[in-house]
Design a protein around this motif. Structure first.
Motif, PDB file in Angstrom:
ATOM      1  N   VAL A  27      30.542  30.663  34.815  1.00  0.00           N
ATOM      2  CA  VAL A  27      31.204  31.775  35.502  1.00  0.00           C
ATOM      3  C   VAL A  27      31.752  32.767  34.489  1.00  0.00           C
ATOM      4  CG1 VAL A  27      33.196  32.414  36.937  1.00  0.00           C
ATOM      5  CG2 VAL A  27      31.741  30.475  37.599  1.00  0.00           C
ATOM      6  N   LEU A  28      32.488  32.280  33.491  1.00  0.00           N
ATOM      7  CA  LEU A  28      33.086  33.189  32.506  1.00  0.00           C
ATOM      8  C   LEU A  28      32.013  33.935  31.726  1.00  0.00           C
ATOM      9  CD1 LEU A  28      36.087  31.091  31.117  1.00  0.00           C
ATOM     10  CD2 LEU A  28      36.047  32.707  33.036  1.00  0.00           C
ATOM     11  N   MET A  29      30.929  33.254  31.378  1.00  0.00           N
ATOM     12  CA  MET A  29      29.859  33.902  30.625  1.00  0.00           C
ATOM     13  C   MET A  29      29.219  35.010  31.468  1.00  0.00           C
ATOM     14  SD  MET A  29      26.524  32.253  28.713  1.00  0.00           S
ATOM     15  CE  MET A  29      26.058  31.345  30.166  1.00  0.00           C
ATOM     16  N   SER A  30      28.987  34.749  32.738  1.00  0.00           N
ATOM     17  CA  SER A  30      28.386  35.758  33.614  1.00  0.00           C
ATOM     18  C   SER A  30      29.291  36.978  33.749  1.00  0.00           C
ATOM     19  CB  SER A  30      28.106  35.169  34.996  1.00  0.00           C
ATOM     20  OG  SER A  30      27.125  34.169  34.913  1.00  0.00           O
ATOM     21  N   LEU A  31      30.584  36.743  33.937  1.00  0.00           N
ATOM     22  CA  LEU A  31      31.518  37.857  34.082  1.00  0.00           C
ATOM     23  C   LEU A  31      31.696  38.613  32.771  1.00  0.00           C
ATOM     24  CD1 LEU A  31      34.202  36.211  36.392  1.00  0.00           C
ATOM     25  CD2 LEU A  31      32.432  37.882  37.026  1.00  0.00           C
ATOM     26  N   HIS A  74      30.655  37.991  44.893  1.00  0.00           N
ATOM     27  CA  HIS A  74      30.430  36.544  44.963  1.00  0.00           C
ATOM     28  C   HIS A  74      28.952  36.192  45.060  1.00  0.00           C
ATOM     29  CE1 HIS A  74      34.712  35.035  46.052  1.00  0.00           C
ATOM     30  NE2 HIS A  74      34.714  35.901  45.089  1.00  0.00           N
ATOM     31  N   GLY A  75      28.182  36.945  45.844  1.00  0.00           N
ATOM     32  CA  GLY A  75      26.754  36.641  45.989  1.00  0.00           C
ATOM     33  C   GLY A  75      26.006  36.774  44.676  1.00  0.00           C
ATOM     34  N   PRO A 102      29.685  28.465  48.810  1.00  0.00           N
ATOM     35  CA  PRO A 102      30.879  27.612  48.927  1.00  0.00           C
ATOM     36  C   PRO A 102      31.243  26.904  47.615  1.00  0.00           C
ATOM     37  CG  PRO A 102      29.437  27.297  50.815  1.00  0.00           C
ATOM     38  CD  PRO A 102      28.682  28.151  49.819  1.00  0.00           C
ATOM     39  N   THR A 103      30.245  26.516  46.855  1.00  0.00           N
ATOM     40  CA  THR A 103      30.511  25.875  45.557  1.00  0.00           C
ATOM     41  C   THR A 103      31.158  26.874  44.608  1.00  0.00           C
ATOM     42  OG1 THR A 103      28.655  24.375  45.870  1.00  0.00           O
ATOM     43  CG2 THR A 103      29.468  24.632  43.612  1.00  0.00           C
ATOM     44  N   LEU A 104      30.638  28.102  44.598  1.00  0.00           N
ATOM     45  CA  LEU A 104      31.230  29.132  43.744  1.00  0.00           C
ATOM     46  C   LEU A 104      32.676  29.392  44.155  1.00  0.00           C
ATOM     47  CD1 LEU A 104      30.964  31.267  41.500  1.00  0.00           C
ATOM     48  CD2 LEU A 104      30.378  32.888  43.319  1.00  0.00           C
ATOM     49  N   THR A 105      32.934  29.480  45.457  1.00  0.00           N
ATOM     50  CA  THR A 105      34.290  29.719  45.942  1.00  0.00           C
ATOM     51  C   THR A 105      35.238  28.637  45.431  1.00  0.00           C
ATOM     52  OG1 THR A 105      33.490  30.866  47.897  1.00  0.00           O
ATOM     53  CG2 THR A 105      35.723  29.953  48.014  1.00  0.00           C
ATOM     54  N   HIS A 106      34.786  27.389  45.470  1.00  0.00           N
ATOM     55  CA  HIS A 106      35.591  26.268  44.954  1.00  0.00           C
ATOM     56  C   HIS A 106      35.912  26.487  43.470  1.00  0.00           C
ATOM     57  CE1 HIS A 106      36.904  22.180  44.104  1.00  0.00           C
ATOM     58  NE2 HIS A 106      35.988  22.125  43.157  1.00  0.00           N
ATOM     59  N   HIS A 107      34.913  26.842  42.683  1.00  0.00           N
ATOM     60  CA  HIS A 107      35.134  27.063  41.246  1.00  0.00           C
ATOM     61  C   HIS A 107      36.063  28.261  41.020  1.00  0.00           C
ATOM     62  CE1 HIS A 107      32.415  23.939  40.115  1.00  0.00           C
ATOM     63  NE2 HIS A 107      31.354  24.563  40.577  1.00  0.00           N
ATOM     64  N   LEU A 108      35.832  29.340  41.754  1.00  0.00           N
ATOM     65  CA  LEU A 108      36.672  30.528  41.584  1.00  0.00           C
ATOM     66  C   LEU A 108      38.118  30.264  41.985  1.00  0.00           C
ATOM     67  CD1 LEU A 108      34.311  33.413  42.755  1.00  0.00           C
ATOM     68  CD2 LEU A 108      35.036  32.874  40.410  1.00  0.00           C
ATOM     69  N   ASP A 109      38.315  29.438  43.010  1.00  0.00           N
ATOM     70  CA  ASP A 109      39.687  29.071  43.393  1.00  0.00           C
ATOM     71  C   ASP A 109      40.413  28.448  42.208  1.00  0.00           C
ATOM     72  OD1 ASP A 109      39.336  29.970  46.010  1.00  0.00           O
ATOM     73  OD2 ASP A 109      39.027  27.960  46.847  1.00  0.00           O
ATOM     74  N   GLY A 110      39.755  27.499  41.549  1.00  0.00           N
ATOM     75  CA  GLY A 110      40.363  26.827  40.393  1.00  0.00           C
ATOM     76  C   GLY A 110      40.579  27.772  39.226  1.00  0.00           C
ATOM     77  N   PRO A 168      37.956  48.893  47.714  1.00  0.00           N
ATOM     78  CA  PRO A 168      38.352  49.781  48.807  1.00  0.00           C
ATOM     79  C   PRO A 168      37.120  50.168  49.638  1.00  0.00           C
ATOM     80  CG  PRO A 168      39.139  50.609  46.691  1.00  0.00           C
ATOM     81  CD  PRO A 168      38.256  49.433  46.410  1.00  0.00           C
ATOM     82  N   GLY A 169      37.281  50.156  50.917  1.00  0.00           N
ATOM     83  CA  GLY A 169      36.187  50.559  51.784  1.00  0.00           C
ATOM     84  C   GLY A 169      35.243  49.442  52.197  1.00  0.00           C
ATOM     85  N   ASN A 170      35.389  48.242  51.609  1.00  0.00           N
ATOM     86  CA  ASN A 170      34.536  47.123  52.006  1.00  0.00           C
ATOM     87  C   ASN A 170      35.338  45.837  51.940  1.00  0.00           C
ATOM     88  OD1 ASN A 170      32.561  45.272  52.561  1.00  0.00           O
ATOM     89  ND2 ASN A 170      31.078  46.100  51.107  1.00  0.00           N
ATOM     90  N   ARG A 171      36.034  45.536  53.019  1.00  0.00           N
ATOM     91  CA  ARG A 171      36.916  44.368  53.052  1.00  0.00           C
ATOM     92  C   ARG A 171      36.167  43.049  53.138  1.00  0.00           C
ATOM     93  NH1 ARG A 171      41.352  44.432  51.176  1.00  0.00           N
ATOM     94  NH2 ARG A 171      42.164  42.930  52.634  1.00  0.00           N
ATOM     95  N   ARG A 172      34.848  43.094  53.371  1.00  0.00           N
ATOM     96  CA  ARG A 172      34.076  41.850  53.489  1.00  0.00           C
ATOM     97  C   ARG A 172      33.681  41.281  52.128  1.00  0.00           C
ATOM     98  NH1 ARG A 172      29.035  42.676  56.555  1.00  0.00           N
ATOM     99  NH2 ARG A 172      28.979  44.557  55.325  1.00  0.00           N
ATOM    100  N   VAL A 173      33.667  42.104  51.117  1.00  0.00           N
ATOM    101  CA  VAL A 173      33.187  41.691  49.791  1.00  0.00           C
ATOM    102  C   VAL A 173      34.369  41.388  48.884  1.00  0.00           C
ATOM    103  CG1 VAL A 173      31.945  42.492  47.742  1.00  0.00           C
ATOM    104  CG2 VAL A 173      31.100  43.082  50.012  1.00  0.00           C
ATOM    105  N   GLN A 174      34.229  40.338  48.078  1.00  0.00           N
ATOM    106  CA  GLN A 174      35.202  40.069  47.018  1.00  0.00           C
ATOM    107  C   GLN A 174      34.483  40.209  45.688  1.00  0.00           C
ATOM    108  OE1 GLN A 174      37.057  36.200  47.573  1.00  0.00           O
ATOM    109  NE2 GLN A 174      38.941  37.248  48.142  1.00  0.00           N
ATOM    110  N   VAL A 175      35.163  40.814  44.739  1.00  0.00           N
ATOM    111  CA  VAL A 175      34.618  41.000  43.404  1.00  0.00           C
ATOM    112  C   VAL A 175      35.473  40.190  42.435  1.00  0.00           C
ATOM    113  CG1 VAL A 175      34.158  42.675  41.574  1.00  0.00           C
ATOM    114  CG2 VAL A 175      33.715  43.279  43.960  1.00  0.00           C
TER     115      VAL A 175
END
Length: 151
Positions: free
Chosen positions: A39-43, A51-52, A63-71, A84-91
């Motif tokens: 994750v850190l390398m990709s970012l 997230h996609g 869902p696996t990514l969400t688990h890792h990002l939570d931690g 702003p303008g797209n509440r469905r997406v998380q960056v």
């Protein structure tokens, strides 16, 4: 009748497991894990990602990514925001602590890679890359070339 040598597939699997375990140990010693590193390398490489896109780059399901990002967020290594303008997406993006952790894990990854390369000449490494590519092609569903061709 016993085989005179270990089958190449078994030898490769055993080697992959040992190398993977050693890499996991190196990352753990540096305070991370393989998912954290990916994750850190990709970012770090690509900047903030949805997230996609991030799940695709890391090679996991949402869902696996969400688990890792939570931690990672709890540890202060990443932040997640909705544009702003797209509440469905998380960056997701790196924090300063995430950037520092990336550099620590990169040092561990580089040291691990140096350990793997010890005693191998550049020609050995090129041949190894070629052979691993050939093995992968031999087991992929759509082999483009003759697998018995020994070029």
């Amino acid at each position: 009748m016993r085989p005179s040598q270990t089958p190449i597939g078994l030898l490769l699997a055993q080697t992959a497991k040992a190398v993977s375990r050693a890499f996991d140990d190196a990352l753990t010693e540096a305070g991370g894990s393989l998912p954290t590193w990916l994750v850190l390398m990709s970012l770090m490489r690509d900047g903030p990602l949805g997230h996609g896109e991030l799940a695709e780059r890391v090679g996991v399901q949402g869902p696996t990514l969400t688990h890792h990002l939570d931690g990672l967020e709890q540890r202060g290594l990443v932040r997640r925001e909705r544009p702003p303008g797209n509440r469905r997406v998380q960056v997701a993006s790196l924090t300063e602590a995430g950037t520092a952790m990336f550099h620590r894990l990169r040092q561990a990854a580089q040291a691990h890679d140096a350990r793997l390369r010890a005693g191998l000449a550049a020609e050995d490494l090129e041949r190894l890359r070629s052979l691993l590519g050939r093995l992968s092609a031999n087991v992929s569903p759509s082999i483009q070339e003759d697998p018995t061709d020994d070029r």
